[in-house]
Scaffold this active site. Structure first.
Site, short mmCIF file in Angstrom:
data_model
loop_
_atom_site.label_atom_id
_atom_site.label_comp_id
_atom_site.label_asym_id
_atom_site.label_seq_id
_atom_site.Cartn_x
_atom_site.Cartn_y
_atom_site.Cartn_z
N GLU B 229 0.88 -1.16 0.00
CA GLU B 229 0.00 0.00 0.00
C GLU B 229 0.91 1.20 0.00
OE1 GLU B 229 -2.57 0.59 3.47
OE2 GLU B 229 -2.38 2.65 2.80
N CYS B 266 -2.82 7.61 5.24
CA CYS B 266 -2.81 7.24 3.81
C CYS B 266 -4.08 7.72 3.12
CB CYS B 266 -2.63 5.74 3.65
SG CYS B 266 -3.61 4.79 4.82
#
Lengths: 490, 490
Positions: B229, B266
């Protein structure tokens, strides 16, 4: 019949059109995908005589075999449509606020990836080619499809492509949902899979070809998933007790499995591992006798015929290998008869060439001194589509380490049977650790093949009337959904 | 506290031990995995004061935030255990002979891949690190785990590793099921992911780091799955009607979303796209005022502080960009205050630098002349973890093309909300098209994260008493299974 290669600048147009058609196809209701697959199956069935005649002349496969393959292909299209309709491939999860004390209403489903390129297989003009499993699952997923015809059955491929185009026309759907291109050259494949708008690739063929496509796709600015089914030697492990009493019936079974369609199945048994014993001797003798009665049959084409002889030679020319028969072959007709050879386990383990698939009717016996050597052979193997054990139930219990090692290496574990014959059903796994395939986490056969061409999207707090029908309260499509962790059809 | 890097020859031992432990761990009953996860959660909770104090000193994150994160981490471990116990992550499909007129009894389930390497995140010492989502899902999948501690919170990582080791000891399980190594250098990561016995990688961090690990793993002789990720600018699209009446409450909401934990999420919103209008002006003004009242907060460490200033500079130093405030920052304390800037859509589209994530409390307004430009901005975006739309229900209906374009780009689509705050539940999707993650087909949060570390194996014609309990007739574990295409608990 030969077709000229598509030109590089035309490939750009094809992928761009596929991306445009995708914006329409992915908005259709689920039922439209179902009808498309059923229509293709229906028209394929209607044209079966023409298709089988064309495939027979291009592949040398028998009419009986091709009839069975076409019928399987139609069934496959319909069964994926049924699975698509059930909603299971959408993997819907709904977490409501009320039940979970959550802040957010979350509703997740699989959505299609986008345009998919499919490279059909030389050895399956129907089931793994133009309207085969990859096309069926990509269309069921909601993706648009670009098939690159296999040059060795380009005319059959064109006939099938015309049927898919006709199916789209019958349903008033844009014809560019499915496109078909010809291209024998390396450059066509590279340009196709490197196009930035392409989102996934399905491939069935050689390890060299599959790995090359995989590498191209990983080197793109945006890497994309590649489902390449490449090679497998489908090991068979035979335990002594079982062979002691049943060497002969198994010899007959394996004779057929090795020689059927000139051994040109991805699940053809390539190595047969046993422990030095009277039973294994009897089995090797009986299998040799069995295959000596079988006539030579033509391989698909000159290239595959030559590749078979070359890869077989790299095995049998090893000093440690003993040939067990002297099979006939005919370079004019590409005909080959089944070939058998033998090697000791210690030599097998030392020689990487034995791990390579010999695509054709060839099997190598691997003779072990004891069970410890047998386990070493299993541990030495690369990833496989299948692994089979011929054993009594008692032997299965006393060989736990062997069984466990084999399960680690394969996608399908078979008890007392041959690996050829891949049933099209949901519980099938056709795929395995590298180099059997490039992505062991997915199957190429059965309804689960559909999810290869999808990814999940979660919709957070959308007003219910704005949700896709699949996710709406009340379940208007009556599909399978998991709500607050419980699967059901609510 | 600093820890020396592990030596290259020690890495080989660690992975070999993990592979040995895997042969034991994958044979345990499902319930054993469940107990391990519950035990880890219980011990983490017992040690919460020590852990939070350590993390606070290493990360500068607030105690309130760290408390919430640790509590979420414990809940995450338990919820994955519960999902594991339900059997849903095993994706069992059973096709019996009787019901299907089949030749073969086929029973398929997900099996664990093998040893998994996990690289934790700088910004989540608990939830995405040593005992975070990747570790929880790999252990629930039946894989052994090797965590490489994040050097910026190595001591906290070591404390958590000791708790996992203690949990294994409490349950009399081999301690090498979980291993923990330190290594700030590039070489440690490379040696770890290149080891032939390693079978998968989980990573949360920068695009540069994630892509490097992905490339190493694809270049191995046997490529392996990498779940990295990496980056996301989490675009927000604001439609005029909604802004006309609600500019101020949304300015408040987004002020908090951008500045919370110094923007080090994020899912922090990076661009806010609107159409030139009084409403958008009002929103930009209100958001600027809102963030001007917020104090500067310390970033995680010097490296992240400097990287924030540098990447922000590549954006605001573009000629076409107008800064909207003059935020304070302090190089001694690594403190930053939220920063805002504005650019026109035409300039945004032309400039690739704007696609890059600025990790920290910064958002760029993208001002469009009309709806057509807004659609062009959406189409221009790279893959994202999230995309959000602020709109009336009427506007959602009249902007179908925009909505559709955004769904193509993201893993989670949010209506009238902020992207920060990732709920741990089954319907969550945390992942998105490249470069948000390296594999958009899987989620890093929620029970479905478990299947990342598994692959299907089909058992063909095994005598029923030799099957794994999960697949036995009568369903002794009372788990969810799909039998002859119908999901249920039979």
């Amino acid at each position: 019949m030969t077709y000229p290669d598509i030109l590089p600048n035309q490939i750009n147009d094809v992928v761009q059109q596929s991306a445009n058609a995708f914006m329409i196809y992915n908005q259709y209701p689920l039922q439209q995908r179902v009808e498309l697959l059923y229509t293709i199956a229906h028209l394929l069935d209607q044209e079966s005589e023409t298709l089988i005649a064309s495939a027979a002349s291009e592949t040398q496969l028998s009419i009986t075999r091709l009839k069975a393959e076409l019928s399987r292909t139609c069934w496959q299209l319909k069964s994926y449509a049924d699975y698509c309709k059930s909603g299971q491939s959408l993997q819907i999860r709904i977490d409501t606020c009320e039940e979970n004390n959550h802040l957010n209403d979350l509703r997740k489903m699989q959505v299609p990836l986008g345009p998919v390129a499919i490279f059909g297989a030389a050895n399956f003009p129907f089931a793994y080619s133009t309207a085969g499993g990859d096309t069926a699952s990509a269309l069921a997923a909601g993706c648009t499809v670009i098939v690159k015809a296999h040059p060795s059955h380009a005319h059959t491929s064109q006939l099938i492509a015309d049927i898919i185009t006709a199916s789209l026309a019958l349903l008033n759907m844009p014809e560019t949902i499915f496109q078909h291109i010809h291209g024998a050259s390396y450059e066509v494949g590279k340009a196709l899979v490197s196009h930035p708008l392409l989102k996934a690739v399905g491939f069935t063929g050689s390890q060299k070809g599959g790995k090359q496509i995989y590498d191209w796709c990983q080197q793109r600015q945006q890497p994309i998933p590649v489902f390449a089914e490449m090679s497998s030697i489908n090991p068979i492990f035979m335990l002594p007790e079982k062979l002691h009493t049943e060497a002969e019936p198994y010899a007959k079974l394996f004779g057929a499995s090795i020689s059927n369609s000139a051994g040109q199945f991805c699940t053809c048994p390539g190595i047969i591992v046993g422990i030095k014993s009277e039973g294994f001797e009897k089995f090797m003798r009986a299998l040799s006798q069995n295959v000596s009665t079988l006539a030579a049959t033509p391989m698909l084409n000159k290239g595959i015929f030559e590749n078979y002889l070359n890869t077989k030679d790299t095995v049998i020319q090893q000093e440690t290998v003993h040939e067990l028969n002297n099979p006939s072959c005919n370079a004019n007709t590409n005909e080959v008869a089944p070939a058998l050879a033998r090697v000791n386990a210690q030599d097998f383990i030392k020689t990487p060439q034995f791990m390579q698939e010999v695509f054709g009717p060839f099997a190598l016996f691997v003779q072990c001194n004891d069970e410890k050597e047998m386990l070493l052979v299993a541990q030495q193997l690369e990833g496989q589509l299948t692994a089979s054990v011929i054993a009594t139930e008692e032997e299965m219990i006393t060989h736990k380490a062997l069984i466990s090692a084999l399960i680690q290496k394969c996608g399908r574990f078979i008890y007392n049977g041959v690996p050829t014959g891949v049933q099209v059903s949901l519980a099938m796994q056709h795929g395995g650790p590298f180099p059997a395939t490039t992505d062991s986490r997915f199957t190429a056969v059965g309804g689960d093949a559909i999810t290869r061409f999808t990814r999940p999207v979660c919709f957070q707090n959308l007003p219910h009337h704005l949700l896709p029908d699949e996710l709406k309260p009340g379940n208007p499509l009556q599909i399978w959904r998991t709500i607050n962790n419980i699967p059901g059809t609510k």
